[in-house]
Design a protein around this motif. Structure first.
Motif, mmCIF file in Angstrom:
data_model
loop_
_atom_site.group_PDB
_atom_site.id
_atom_site.type_symbol
_atom_site.label_atom_id
_atom_site.label_comp_id
_atom_site.label_asym_id
_atom_site.label_seq_id
_atom_site.Cartn_x
_atom_site.Cartn_y
_atom_site.Cartn_z
ATOM 1 N N ASN A 157 0.856 -1.180 0.000
ATOM 2 C CA ASN A 157 0.000 0.000 0.000
ATOM 3 C C ASN A 157 0.895 1.234 0.000
ATOM 4 O OD1 ASN A 157 -1.452 2.324 1.336
ATOM 5 N ND2 ASN A 157 -3.155 0.880 1.243
ATOM 6 N N ILE A 158 0.752 2.058 -1.014
ATOM 7 C CA ILE A 158 1.578 3.259 -1.133
ATOM 8 C C ILE A 158 0.670 4.480 -1.246
ATOM 9 C CG2 ILE A 158 3.241 4.505 -2.581
ATOM 10 C CD1 ILE A 158 4.496 1.783 -3.227
ATOM 11 N N GLN A 177 9.372 -6.140 -6.319
ATOM 12 C CA GLN A 177 10.302 -6.973 -5.564
ATOM 13 C C GLN A 177 9.647 -7.556 -4.321
ATOM 14 O OE1 GLN A 177 14.151 -5.105 -4.540
ATOM 15 N NE2 GLN A 177 13.783 -5.813 -2.442
ATOM 16 N N PHE A 178 8.915 -6.715 -3.575
ATOM 17 C CA PHE A 178 8.285 -7.172 -2.340
ATOM 18 C C PHE A 178 7.245 -8.247 -2.621
ATOM 19 C CE2 PHE A 178 5.074 -7.098 0.974
ATOM 20 C CZ PHE A 178 5.830 -7.105 2.131
ATOM 21 N N SER A 183 3.310 -4.327 3.298
ATOM 22 C CA SER A 183 4.175 -3.159 3.392
ATOM 23 C C SER A 183 3.351 -1.914 3.095
ATOM 24 C CB SER A 183 5.341 -3.270 2.404
ATOM 25 O OG SER A 183 6.134 -2.101 2.439
ATOM 26 N N TYR A 184 3.462 -0.927 3.974
ATOM 27 C CA TYR A 184 2.754 0.340 3.809
ATOM 28 C C TYR A 184 3.776 1.478 3.802
ATOM 29 C CZ TYR A 184 -1.483 -2.249 5.127
ATOM 30 O OH TYR A 184 -2.530 -3.150 5.176
ATOM 31 N N LEU A 185 3.639 2.386 2.856
ATOM 32 C CA LEU A 185 4.484 3.570 2.785
ATOM 33 C C LEU A 185 3.597 4.789 2.580
ATOM 34 C CD1 LEU A 185 7.307 2.297 0.394
ATOM 35 C CD2 LEU A 185 7.538 2.719 2.851
ATOM 36 N N GLN A 186 3.881 5.838 3.330
ATOM 37 C CA GLN A 186 3.059 7.046 3.194
ATOM 38 C C GLN A 186 3.922 8.295 3.331
ATOM 39 O OE1 GLN A 186 0.576 8.727 6.445
ATOM 40 N NE2 GLN A 186 -1.178 8.361 5.095
ATOM 41 N N ALA A 187 3.623 9.287 2.495
ATOM 42 C CA ALA A 187 4.200 10.626 2.632
ATOM 43 C C ALA A 187 3.052 11.622 2.633
ATOM 44 C CB ALA A 187 5.165 10.922 1.488
ATOM 45 N N LYS A 188 3.088 12.569 3.555
ATOM 46 C CA LYS A 188 2.048 13.588 3.601
ATOM 47 C C LYS A 188 2.665 14.911 4.048
ATOM 48 C CE LYS A 188 0.610 12.679 8.386
ATOM 49 N NZ LYS A 188 -0.507 12.286 9.291
ATOM 50 N N VAL A 189 2.057 15.993 3.614
ATOM 51 C CA VAL A 189 2.493 17.311 4.075
ATOM 52 C C VAL A 189 1.872 17.552 5.444
ATOM 53 C CG1 VAL A 189 2.399 19.789 3.686
ATOM 54 C CG2 VAL A 189 2.814 18.256 1.769
ATOM 55 N N ARG A 190 2.721 17.683 6.421
ATOM 56 C CA ARG A 190 2.217 17.970 7.775
ATOM 57 C C ARG A 190 1.890 19.449 7.923
ATOM 58 N NH1 ARG A 190 4.010 15.379 13.498
ATOM 59 N NH2 ARG A 190 3.312 17.038 14.873
ATOM 60 N N GLU A 191 2.742 20.308 7.373
ATOM 61 C CA GLU A 191 2.507 21.752 7.438
ATOM 62 C C GLU A 191 3.276 22.455 6.328
ATOM 63 O OE1 GLU A 191 3.505 23.667 11.091
ATOM 64 O OE2 GLU A 191 2.307 22.313 12.323
ATOM 65 N N GLN A 192 2.790 23.638 5.967
ATOM 66 C CA GLN A 192 3.563 24.578 5.173
ATOM 67 C C GLN A 192 3.451 25.939 5.849
ATOM 68 O OE1 GLN A 192 3.748 24.438 0.815
ATOM 69 N NE2 GLN A 192 2.058 22.955 0.832
ATOM 70 N N HIS A 193 4.596 26.553 6.133
ATOM 71 C CA HIS A 193 4.598 27.894 6.727
ATOM 72 C C HIS A 193 5.965 28.531 6.522
ATOM 73 C CE1 HIS A 193 7.114 27.093 10.326
ATOM 74 N NE2 HIS A 193 6.628 25.865 10.243
ATOM 75 N N ASP A 194 5.979 29.841 6.361
ATOM 76 C CA ASP A 194 7.224 30.610 6.299
ATOM 77 C C ASP A 194 8.209 30.074 5.261
ATOM 78 O OD1 ASP A 194 7.109 32.559 8.818
ATOM 79 O OD2 ASP A 194 6.298 30.616 9.436
ATOM 80 N N GLY A 195 7.692 29.616 4.135
ATOM 81 C CA GLY A 195 8.580 29.099 3.101
ATOM 82 C C GLY A 195 9.126 27.713 3.389
ATOM 83 N N LEU A 196 8.610 27.057 4.425
ATOM 84 C CA LEU A 196 9.034 25.694 4.768
ATOM 85 C C LEU A 196 7.925 24.706 4.405
ATOM 86 C CD1 LEU A 196 10.552 26.252 8.336
ATOM 87 C CD2 LEU A 196 11.814 25.952 6.193
ATOM 88 N N VAL A 197 8.323 23.552 3.901
ATOM 89 C CA VAL A 197 7.394 22.456 3.648
ATOM 90 C C VAL A 197 7.810 21.312 4.571
ATOM 91 C CG1 VAL A 197 6.368 20.942 1.926
ATOM 92 C CG2 VAL A 197 7.264 23.175 1.234
ATOM 93 N N LEU A 249 6.023 -2.358 8.080
ATOM 94 C CA LEU A 249 6.430 -3.582 7.403
ATOM 95 C C LEU A 249 6.095 -4.784 8.275
ATOM 96 C CD1 LEU A 249 7.959 -4.926 5.024
ATOM 97 C CD2 LEU A 249 10.059 -4.664 6.371
ATOM 98 N N ASP A 250 5.308 -5.687 7.733
ATOM 99 C CA ASP A 250 4.926 -6.913 8.436
ATOM 100 C C ASP A 250 5.427 -8.109 7.635
ATOM 101 O OD1 ASP A 250 3.783 -9.035 9.753
ATOM 102 O OD2 ASP A 250 1.770 -8.173 9.843
ATOM 103 N N THR A 251 6.412 -8.783 8.190
ATOM 104 C CA THR A 251 6.976 -9.960 7.502
ATOM 105 C C THR A 251 6.776 -11.231 8.315
ATOM 106 O OG1 THR A 251 9.151 -9.420 8.441
ATOM 107 C CG2 THR A 251 8.681 -8.639 6.197
ATOM 108 N N GLY A 252 5.741 -11.234 9.147
ATOM 109 C CA GLY A 252 5.374 -12.467 9.823
ATOM 110 C C GLY A 252 5.791 -12.576 11.267
ATOM 111 N N GLY A 253 6.327 -11.525 11.883
ATOM 112 C CA GLY A 253 6.701 -11.574 13.292
ATOM 113 C C GLY A 253 5.501 -11.408 14.193
ATOM 114 N N ALA A 254 5.788 -11.160 15.478
ATOM 115 C CA ALA A 254 4.707 -10.972 16.439
ATOM 116 C C ALA A 254 3.883 -9.737 16.081
ATOM 117 C CB ALA A 254 5.279 -10.841 17.846
#
Length: 248
Positions: A54-55, A96-97, A107-121, A129-134
């Motif tokens: 899941n991406i 590959q996975f 496998s889950y991967l996520q990117a999100k914008v938490r904030e934008q302010h003062d010219g900063l992103v 990642l779950d490969t079968g452990g506890a």
């Protein structure tokens, strides 16, 4: 200087200012962000325990450099302590996975914008990642991207020269405040088992500087990703003045 010449100078200054406003980005206007998300299971699998990827990522149409950076950082989070080179793309990672994954792996991967302010992103990165452990292993990370400098800010970029020790002293105070707020300071075993540690995950959010910790770093897995917050007034003389919200 004659009135006519003064008028000409004023008109020229206004024209130059207008040109600058046209050709320079307005840092108060947030960058456009587009979301892209998908989930795929292992080809040919038809049961309820199929491996999946899941991406959920983001794109910046006006900043392809930032696009590439986000993808590279997400791919680095897939390494799971491996020393091999990361995959070349999210699609390559997915292929590959799913090729090697066993039943119930995910496998889950996520990117999100938490904030934008003062010219900063400020971008927050997440993985699971779950490969079968506890239980599966979650991961977190931040990108502090300066539009003015066109670069990702490191801790050294954020601090005034020679102030790193003072910064971590403030982080320790934030840790003590967190222990008190959770009442963990009343448990001597907890305090001994989970002492303060440094973290590479730092975000210049508007309300406070945030430090985020991976699970098992300063608290057990069940407490998730701990966040410590340092109020900006405590960083006077430590953080570069232009990085305080409202001063950029």
């Amino acid at each position: 200087m004659t009135l006519a010449k003064l008028t000409s100078v004023a008109v020229l200054a206004l024209a130059l200012g207008a040109c600058q406003s046209v050709f320079q980005p307005n840092m108060r206007t947030p960058l456009e962000v587009k979301r892209e998300a998908w989930e795929h299971i292992k080809p040919g699998c038809n049961n309820t325990d199929c491996p999946l990827v899941n991406i959920d990522t983001i794109h910046f149409p006006a900043q392809p450099k930032l696009d590439a950076l986000v993808e590279r950082r997400l791919l680095q989070m897939t390494q799971d302590n491996n020393r091999t080179a990361p995959p070349t793309s999210l699609k390559a990672y997915e292929d590959q996975f799913l090729r090697d994954a066993e039943s119930r792996n995910s496998s889950y991967l996520q990117a999100k914008v938490r904030e934008q302010h003062d010219g900063l992103v400020i971008i927050e990165l997440s993985s699971y990642l779950d490969t079968g452990g506890a239980h599966g292993m979650p991961g977190r990370g931040f990108i502090n991207y300066s539009r003015q400098q066109d670069k990702v800010l490191t801790l050294q970029d954020m601090l005034l020269p020679g102030q790193e020790e003072a910064f971590w002293q403030q982080a320790q105070l934030a840790h003590k405040s967190w222990l008190a707020s959770t009442k963990m300071d009343q448990d001597p075993d907890f305090v001994k088992t989970w002492p303060f540690r440094k973290t590479p995950h730092i975000a210049l959010t508007y309300g406070a500087l945030v430090l985020k910790y991976e699970v098992y770093t300063i608290a057990p897995y069940s407490m998730g990703h701990t966040e410590l917050k340092i109020p900006y007034p405590r960083l006077n003389g430590i953080l570069k003045p232009e990085l305080f919200p409202g001063r950029g």
